[in-house]
Motif scaffolding. Structure first.
Motif, PDB file in Angstrom:
ATOM      1  N   ASN A  34       0.765  -1.302   0.124  1.00 53.33           N
ATOM      2  CA  ASN A  34       0.193   0.044  -0.008  1.00 53.33           C
ATOM      3  C   ASN A  34       0.780   1.154  -0.002  1.00 53.33           C
ATOM      4  O   ASN A  34       1.556   1.425   1.173  1.00 53.33           O
ATOM      5  CB  ASN A  34      -1.076  -0.177   1.263  1.00 53.33           C
ATOM      6  CG  ASN A  34      -1.816   1.037   1.472  1.00 53.33           C
ATOM      7  OD1 ASN A  34      -1.561   2.361   0.847  1.00 53.33           O
ATOM      8  ND2 ASN A  34      -2.720   0.909   2.327  1.00 53.33           N
ATOM      9  N   LYS A  36       0.472   4.601  -0.622  1.00 53.85           N
ATOM     10  CA  LYS A  36       0.014   5.951  -0.476  1.00 53.85           C
ATOM     11  C   LYS A  36       0.968   6.949   0.192  1.00 53.85           C
ATOM     12  O   LYS A  36       1.112   8.086  -0.162  1.00 53.85           O
ATOM     13  CB  LYS A  36      -1.209   5.979   0.329  1.00 53.85           C
ATOM     14  CG  LYS A  36      -1.904   7.298   0.775  1.00 53.85           C
ATOM     15  CD  LYS A  36      -2.380   8.064  -0.311  1.00 53.85           C
ATOM     16  CE  LYS A  36      -3.026   9.415   0.427  1.00 53.85           C
ATOM     17  NZ  LYS A  36      -3.238  10.477  -0.604  1.00 53.85           N
TER      18      LYS A  36
ATOM     19  N   ASP B  46      -9.717  12.113  -3.829  1.00 52.58           N
ATOM     20  CA  ASP B  46      -9.151  10.955  -3.561  1.00 52.58           C
ATOM     21  C   ASP B  46      -9.884   9.840  -3.741  1.00 52.58           C
ATOM     22  O   ASP B  46     -10.788   9.558  -3.148  1.00 52.58           O
ATOM     23  CB  ASP B  46      -8.556  10.840  -2.129  1.00 52.58           C
ATOM     24  CG  ASP B  46      -7.742   9.876  -1.848  1.00 52.58           C
ATOM     25  OD1 ASP B  46      -8.046   8.602  -2.412  1.00 52.58           O
ATOM     26  OD2 ASP B  46      -6.810   9.742  -0.889  1.00 52.58           O
ATOM     27  N   ARG B  48      -9.799   6.528  -3.875  1.00 48.01           N
ATOM     28  CA  ARG B  48      -9.426   5.012  -3.702  1.00 48.01           C
ATOM     29  C   ARG B  48     -10.585   4.466  -3.016  1.00 48.01           C
ATOM     30  O   ARG B  48     -10.623   3.160  -3.171  1.00 48.01           O
ATOM     31  CB  ARG B  48      -8.159   5.116  -3.006  1.00 48.01           C
ATOM     32  CG  ARG B  48      -6.882   5.236  -3.696  1.00 48.01           C
ATOM     33  CD  ARG B  48      -5.518   5.535  -2.712  1.00 48.01           C
ATOM     34  NE  ARG B  48      -6.032   6.231  -1.813  1.00 48.01           N
ATOM     35  CZ  ARG B  48      -5.362   6.369  -0.763  1.00 48.01           C
ATOM     36  NH1 ARG B  48      -4.333   5.393  -0.369  1.00 48.01           N
ATOM     37  NH2 ARG B  48      -5.683   7.380   0.371  1.00 48.01           N
ATOM     38  N   ASP B 222     -13.994  10.670  -2.829  1.00 46.93           N
ATOM     39  CA  ASP B 222     -14.414  10.363  -3.971  1.00 46.93           C
ATOM     40  C   ASP B 222     -15.458  11.482  -4.896  1.00 46.93           C
ATOM     41  O   ASP B 222     -16.484  11.192  -4.996  1.00 46.93           O
ATOM     42  CB  ASP B 222     -15.327   9.020  -3.769  1.00 46.93           C
ATOM     43  CG  ASP B 222     -15.461   8.515  -5.175  1.00 46.93           C
ATOM     44  OD1 ASP B 222     -14.929   8.910  -6.187  1.00 46.93           O
ATOM     45  OD2 ASP B 222     -16.372   7.526  -5.156  1.00 46.93           O
TER      46      ASP B 222
END
Lengths: 428, 461
Positions: A34, A36, B46, B48, B222
C-alpha cells in the motif's frame, strides 16, 4: 429467505491485496502493499493473553507486554524506542484476553531496523531486574489511572468475575497488583520461552513494501529463531450461570449507572454477527431504539450504549446506561429489558434492520485506511481464523444474517437468568 | 541480578542495520476557489474509496462567546449542537432517522476557533446527506423544546466531569493561566451560562457568525472539484449576509505563578497540569516552539516521559502539549501520579523545564527529534480527511500557503542554538500554574515548597 445484497456491495469497495507465507519455524506472515505514503506498519501478534495467566499470577501477559520494550540481548533498556524514534518510527502495544499485539510504524526505507529491533526481543531475553521493578510501578499507575481513580473503573473486574467464574476470563487483563509484585525474572523467562515463539506468532507488514525483498528480510531476522512448541490451549471452563447475578457498587460518581452483561458465543460465530446487528439496532446512531427512546423521547439517560465483545472462547453482550440525575435506574432497567423482549419476539422494523446493514457497509469501507489498522487486522484474522480473506469478505458474515436469526439469537442468549446486572451508585 | 542474555540463533544481531535515506514527502495539492458570495471551497480529491466527506467550517468558535454577553460561555457549542435538532423542513427525529438510514454521519460541534458541521457517506448516498447538511446549516429551527433537552444533557455532563481528575485539573489550570480572557472559559460552557441560555441567544450567534464570508467548505474523497463546486453553488449560491467585522484580539499576557488544588472525591492519584500561556497558532516561531515541545514531552523518548515513566516509574503516561489557538495558546505538562509522589513529580518537571531552558540540546538529541517528526509526518497525510484538516488549518489560522510543504525542511534546518534561544524565550519555569486535582488535604501539605496553594471550590464549572 435470506437477503444477499453482498455481492453488489463488494464490487463497489476495492479489494485489499495481500500475500501469505509461513517460515520453517512456523512463523506465519502476511504482507500487503500500500504505497499511499512512504511508511510501513509492522504488527507482531502473539497468541497469549490474560486468560493464559497463571491464576496465582494474573496480569503477567500484560506486564510482559510492557517489558518487551525494556531491553533484549543487543538492545539495552531504554534504547528500543530511542532507536526507533531516531529512525522516524513509533511503537505501541496492547494486551487482550486472548492475545498480545505489538506494532511499529516507520519510514519504509528503515524497515530493516524495525525487524532488527523486533526480532531481537523474540530471539533472546535481556530484561533486567531494574526494568522489571520500574515497569511494575508503571503498571500499578496504569491500574490506578484506569481503574481505581476512574469513575465506573471497576466495571471490568466486577463483571468478569461474575460472568466467567472458573475460566481465564474471570480476572481483569491488568491483573492483581499484589500477585504481580512477586513476579521475578525467572517467571518472565519462562513466559518468554513458552509463549514468545515463532509457532505462536503472526507477523503482518503493511505499507510501502516490495514482497520479495520484505520476505527475504523477514527470513534473515526471524528465520533463525527456534520454533519452540506451540503452547497448548486450556479448555474453556467457565461455570454455568443459572440465575441472574446482581451487584450494587458504590463509587465516586455523580451519575448512577446500570450495566448488563450476557455471556454469548465467541468471535466469528454466526451468533456473534447476529448480536452485533442487534447491538446496532439498539444503540448505533441517534435514531437507534434505545438512544431514541431513553435518551431523546423519555429523557431518562445521559448516555446509553450496547456492545458485543468477542473473545476466542466466549463473548459478552453488554448494555451500559448512565442515568440523568434524578431518573430511576429501575425504570431504565425495565425499558432496556422491554427493548430486548421486542427483539426476541421478532418485532423488528424492516427499516431498522436495513439501516444497520447500511451503516455496516459504510464502516466496512471506511475502516481500511490506516496501514497500522490494516496490519493489526491481518494479524487478528490470521491468529483467530487463519483466514485473511476475511479482510475483504467479512462483511458477508453480517449481511447474511436474517431478521429471523436476530430473534432466535436474542432468545437464546439475552435472558435475565443468565446475566450479570450491576448498579453503580454514588458513595454516600 | 545480572542481565541474562540467551540467544537462540546464529545471526549477528549486535550490528544495527543501516537504513536508506527517507523518501521525499510532498504535501498533496488540492483545489481551491472562492464563490461569488464569499465561501472558500477546498477539494481534496481521492478516488481510492467510495466515500465523500463535506466539512463546513465557520471561522467563529467559543472564543467569540463573550461578544454576546458576560455569561454566554458555551454559546458557539450549543448553537452548533442545535443545528441538527430540527429545521424548517425536518424534525430532530427525522434528521437522525434519515442520516442513520443512509449509513451516513452528520456531526456538529465547536472549538475555540470555529464551529463545524460535517457529513460523510458512501458516494452513492452523498447527494442525500449533503442535502440534509444543507438543510441543517440553512434552516435551523432552534426550538425551545430541543434546547431544553440539550441543556439538561449538558448539565449532566458537567456533573459527570466532576468525576474526572484530568478534566478538573485542566479546568482550574485554564482559568489560572488565562484568567478573564475568553480562552479561560470552557468551550462547553458552565452550569450558570448553559442554564441561562435562550433560543434568542442561539439565533443571534447564528445570524452573526454563520455567514458565507465566514465559511470554509472542504470536500474530501471520491468527488471531483467540478462536481463539488457545482453542488455547493446549487445549495448555497443564494445565501447572503456578511459577518460582523472582527477586530484582531491580542493574546493574553504571561500568567503569574499559582498552585491550584481541586478536590476529587476518593482520589488515589493526583492529576497534574503544569504550564503557562504560550504563542498563537500563526506565530512565526510556531515550528520552533513545537519542536522544543516535542523534545520536552511530545514523544515517547521525550525528556518528560523518559524521566517520569521510564526512569522513575511515577506514572503510566506523561507528556507535554503546545495548544495554540488563533488568539492565544498554552504549553503544559500533563500526567497522573500516586498522591504521595505529587511533589517529587513536580520537582522533576521543574528540573526538565529548567534544563531545557538553560542548556542547548546536544546535536544527537536534536537529530533524533527531527527524524521522529519527519518520519511520522506522512502518517498525518494518510487519509484524505487528515489532509483536509491541514488544508482547513491554512485558511482558518491564516498560515502561509507553503506552511505544510516547507514544514519538514524547516524542522530539519533548526540548530541546537535556535532551540536553546526558543526555550529561553518561550519556556518560563518561574511562571507556572501548577494545577492538581486529587486529595486536596494530602496534596496541600506536600506542595508547600512550591508556594502557597489555593483551593478551588468544587462547585464551579
Amino acid at each position: 429467505m435470506k437477503l444477499r445484497p453482498a455481492e453488489k456491495i463488494l464490487t463497489s469497495i476495492p479489494s485489499i491485496e495481500y500475500v501469505e507465507h509461513t517460515l520453517e519455524n512456523g512463523l506465519r506472515i502476511v504482507l500487503s502493499r500500500n504505497t499511499k505514503i512512504p511508511n510501513v506498519a509492522v504488527n507482531t501478534t502473539f497468541h497469549v493473553g490474560s486468560k493464559d495467566d497463571d491464576p496465582n499470577m494474573t496480569g503477567m501477559a500484560h506486564l510482559f507486554e510492557h517489558l518487551m520494550f525494556e531491553g533484549s540481548p543487543n538492545i539495552p533498556k531504554g534504547k528500543f524506542d530511542e532507536i526507533l524514534n531516531n529512525n522516524g518510527g513509533d511503537s505501541n502495544a496492547y494486551t487482550t484476553w486472548d492475545s498480545t499485539s505489538y506494532f511499529i510504524c516507520l519510514p519504509s526505507t528503515h524497515l530493516e531496523v524495525a525487524f532488527w529491533l523486533d526480532s531481537d526481543r523474540i530471539a533472546g531475553f535481556g530484561i533486567t531486574e531494574e526494568a522489571l521493578e520500574v515497569q511494575k510501578d508503571v503498571v500499578a499507575e496504569e491500574k490506578l489511572l484506569y481503574v481505581d481513580n476512574s469513575p465506573y473503573g471497576s466495571v471490568e473486574e466486577e463483571s468478569s468475575r461474575r460472568l466467567f467464574a472458573g475460566s481465564g476470563y474471570e480476572w481483569p487483563i491488568i491483573g492483581d497488583m499484589e500477585q504481580l509484585s512477586k513476579a521475578g525474572l525467572e517467571d518472565l523467562m519462562e513466559f518468554h520461552k513458552r509463549f514468545y515463539v515463532p509457532s505462536n506468532m503472526v507477523l503482518s507488514v503493511v505499507g510501502d513494501i516490495e514482497y520479495d525483498e520484505t520476505l527475504n528480510l523477514i527470513e534473515k531476522y526471524y528465520g533463525g529463531i527456534t520454533s519452540g512448541m506451540k503452547p497448548g490451549k486450556m479448555p474453556f471452563t467457565a461455570e454455568e450461570i443459572s440465575s441472574e447475578s446482581t451487584g450494587i457498587i458504590y463509587d465516586n460518581i455523580h451519575l448512577e449507572a446500570r450495566f448488563l452483561f450476557y455471556r454469548v458465543p465467541e468471535i466469528g460465530s454466526r451468533d456473534y454477527y447476529a448480536l452485533s446487528i442487534i447491538s446496532g439496532i439498539l444503540s448505533d446512531g441517534e435514531s437507534s431504539k434505545l438512544v431514541k427512546e431513553l435518551e431523546y423521547e423519555r429523557e431518562l439517560v445521559h448516555e446509553i450504549d450496547t456492545a458485543v465483545y468477542g473473545f476466542e472462547n466466549a463473548g459478552v453482550f453488554a448494555v451500559s446506561a448512565f442515568a440523568l440525575k434524578g431518573k430511576s435506574l429501575d425504570e431504565i432497567g425495565k425499558r432496556v429489558d422491554h427493548a430486548l423482549e421486542e427483539i426476541k419476539a421478532g418485532n423488528i422494523d424492516d427499516s431498522d434492520f436495513q439501516k444497520v446493514k447500511n451503516r455496516i457497509e459504510t464502516y466496512f469501507s471506511a475502516g481500511r485506511q490506516s496501514i497500522v489498522g490494516l496490519a493489526d487486522k491481518f494479524s487478528f484474522l490470521k491468529t483467530y481464523y487463519n483466514d485473511c480473506g476475511r479482510v475483504n469478505a467479512e462483511i458477508m458474515n453480517y449481511l447474511d444474517i436474517s431478521k429471523f436469526d436476530l430473534a432466535e439469537t436474542a432468545r437464546k442468549y439475552l435472558n435475565e437468568n443468565s446475566r450479570v446486572a450491576l448498579n453503580y451508585l454514588p458513595k454516600k | 541480578m545480572k542481565n541474562i542474555n540467551i540467544l537462540t540463533d546464529k545471526l549477528d544481531r549486535s550490528v544495527p542495520p543501516v537504513p536508506g535515506l527517507p523518501k521525499d514527502v510532498n504535501f498533496p495539492s488540492f483545489y481551491e476557489t472562492v464563490t461569488s458570495n464569499g465561501i472558500t471551497v477546498l477539494v481534496i480529491e481521492d478516488r481510492r474509496l467510495p466515500l465523500v466527506t463535506a466539512r463546513f467550517v465557520f471561522k467563529s468558535g467559543a472564543y467569540f462567546d463573550f461578544l454576546h454577553g458576560a455569561e454566554k460561555s458555551g454559546l458557539a457549542s450549543v448553537t452548533s449542537e442545535m443545528l441538527s435538532k430540527g429545521t424548517a423542513l425536518r424534525s430532530a427525529t427525522k434528521i437522525a432517522e434519515e442520516t442513520d438510514f443512509l449509513g451516513a454521519t452528520l456531526s456538529t460541534g465547536a472549538d475555540f476557533d470555529a464551529s463545524y458541521v460535517s457529513c460523510y457517506s458512501l458516494t452513492k448516498h452523498f447527494d442525500s446527506i449533503f442535502e440534509i447538511a444543507t438543510d441543517v446549516i440553512r434552516n435551523p429551527a432552534f426550538l425551545e423544546e430541543e434546547l431544553s433537552r440539550v441543556k439538561e444533557q449538558r448539565l449532566n455532563s458537567f456533573l459527570a466531569m466532576k468525576d474526572d481528575g484530568d478534566y478538573l485539573a485542566s479546568r482550574a489550570y485554564k482559568k489560572g493561566i488565562f484568567g478573564s480572557n475568553p480562552l479561560g472559559s470552557s468551550v462547553d460552557g458552565n452550569e450558570k451560562s448553559v442554564s441561562g441560555m435562550t433560543t434568542e441567544d442561539l439565533v443571534e450567534f447564528y445570524r452573526m457568525h454563520f455567514t458565507p464570508d465566514n465559511l470554509i467548505v472542504a470536500f474530501v474523497g471520491d468527488i471531483s472539484p467540478e462536481t463539488a463546486v457545482e453542488k455547493l453553488e446549487k445549495c448555497f449560491a443564494d445565501v447572503k449576509g456578511e459577518g460582523a467585522e472582527m477586530q484582531n484580539f491580542s493574546p493574553p499576557p504571561l500568567n503569574e505563578p499559582k498552585i491550584l488544588l481541586t478536590r476529587k472525591e476518593g482520589a488515589v492519584q493526583s492529576s497534574l497540569r503544569v504550564g503557562h500561556t504560550s504563542i498563537c497558532r500563526n506565530d512565526p516561531d510556531f515550528v520552533n516552539v513545537s519542536v522544543m515541545n516535542t523534545i520536552l514531552g511530545g514523544y515517547f523518548t521525550s525528556r518528560i516521559n523518559k524521566n517520569l515513566r521510564e526512569v522513575h516509574g511515577f506514572t503510566y503516561s506523561a507528556r507535554s502539549a503546545l495548544s495554540s489557538h488563533r488568539y492565544g495558546g498554552d504549553l503544559s505538562v500533563i500526567t497522573e501520579v500516586k498522591t504521595d509522589i505529587t511533589a517529587n513529580t513536580i520537582r522533576e518537571i521543574l528540573k526538565e523545564m529548567n534544563m531545557l531552558r538553560d542548556v542547548a540540546p546536544d546535536s544527537e538529541e536534536l537529530q533524533n527529534v527531527k527524524n521522529f517528526i519527519s518520519g511520522n509526518f506522512p502518517l498525518q497525510l494518510e487519509t484524505p480527511n487528515s489532509v483536509a484538516t491541514k488544508a482547513i488549518n491554512l485558511k482558518l489560522f491564516g498560515l502561509p500557503e507553503d506552511y505544510y510543504s516547507t514544514y519538514i525542511r524547516k524542522v530539519n534546518q533548526l540548530t541546537s542554538e535556535e532551540i536553546h534561544e526558543t526555550a529561553a524565550k518561550y519556556l518560563h519555569p518561574g511562571r507556572l500554574v501548577m494545577s492538581i486535582a486529587g486529595d486536596v488535604e494530602a496534596v496541600s501539605k506536600l506542595v508547600s515548597e512550591f508556594g502557597e496553594p489555593e483551593i478551588i471550590s468544587d462547585n464551579q464549572n
